[in-house]
Design a protein around this motif. Structure first.
Motif, short mmCIF file in Angstrom:
data_model
loop_
_atom_site.label_atom_id
_atom_site.label_comp_id
_atom_site.label_asym_id
_atom_site.label_seq_id
_atom_site.Cartn_x
_atom_site.Cartn_y
_atom_site.Cartn_z
N ARG A 129 -40.21 2.26 2.48
CA ARG A 129 -39.40 1.21 1.83
C ARG A 129 -38.11 0.95 2.62
N GLU A 130 -37.53 2.01 3.17
CA GLU A 130 -36.34 1.80 3.99
C GLU A 130 -36.70 1.04 5.27
N SER A 133 -36.92 -2.59 4.66
CA SER A 133 -35.82 -3.16 3.87
C SER A 133 -35.17 -4.36 4.57
N TYR A 142 -44.09 -6.41 -2.45
CA TYR A 142 -43.90 -5.27 -1.53
C TYR A 142 -44.83 -4.08 -1.77
#
Ligand code: FES
Ligand code: FES
Length: 159
Positions: A129-130, A133, A142
């Motif tokens: 997820r990072e 981002s 997502y």
């Protein structure tokens, strides 16, 4: 009076020499001068990530770089990843997990994620997820992209 500057760069392993205006963005150079329209342009000011390419192996936003700045450098676009018959494992995972709808954001996600998975072959969900981002997707929510990255990591581990 012409203000063209000569540049030489390597794109997807091929060397190009062109004369370009200093104001020409790398994203527009790739799309309009080289016909590599897999690199998409969304916001044109560094926010959406759709224009992400590799610059000497590092992901960059090609809408924030002038073509003249690529002089002497190596650029990789989504066209170099795989073919319809031989998808890159990340492309195959996006397909299997339905990680795209309109697909406009997809090249940017792929080009951000390929070097991420090379550096981090067994990422956690938080790390994935990072890693994404900086890329915006208006369609998927997502989750399927995250699932595709996990699947791609598994596929790449057994290659
Ligand atoms: S088009 Fe480059 S970041 Fe949006
Ligand atoms: S799939 Fe449509 S913007 Fe991401």
């Amino acid at each position: 009076m012409s203000n063209l500057k000569p540049i030489q760069l390597t794109v997807n392993g091929e060397t190009y020499e062109r004369d370009v205006e200093p104001r020409l963005l790398l994203s527009d150079f790739l799309r309009h001068d080289l016909g590599l329209t897999g690199t998409h342009v969304g916001c044109e000011h560094g926010v959406c990530g759709a224009c992400t390419v590799l610059f000497d192996g590092q992901p960059v936003r090609s809408c924030l770089i002038f073509a003249v700045q690529a002089n002497g450098h190596q650029v990789t676009t989504v066209e170099a990843l795989g073919t319809v018959d031989h998808l890159h494992p990340l492309q195959a995972a996006f397909h299997e997990k339905h990680a795209l709808q309109c697909g406009y954001c997809t090249p940017g996600f792929l080009m951000a994620l390929v070097p991420f998975l090379e550096k981090n072959p067994d990422p956690s969900e938080d790390e994935i997820r990072e890693a994404i981002s900086g890329n915006l997707c208006r369609c998927t929510g997502y989750q399927n992209i995250v699932d595709a990255v996990k699947l791609a990591a598994e596929k790449m581990a057994v290659q």
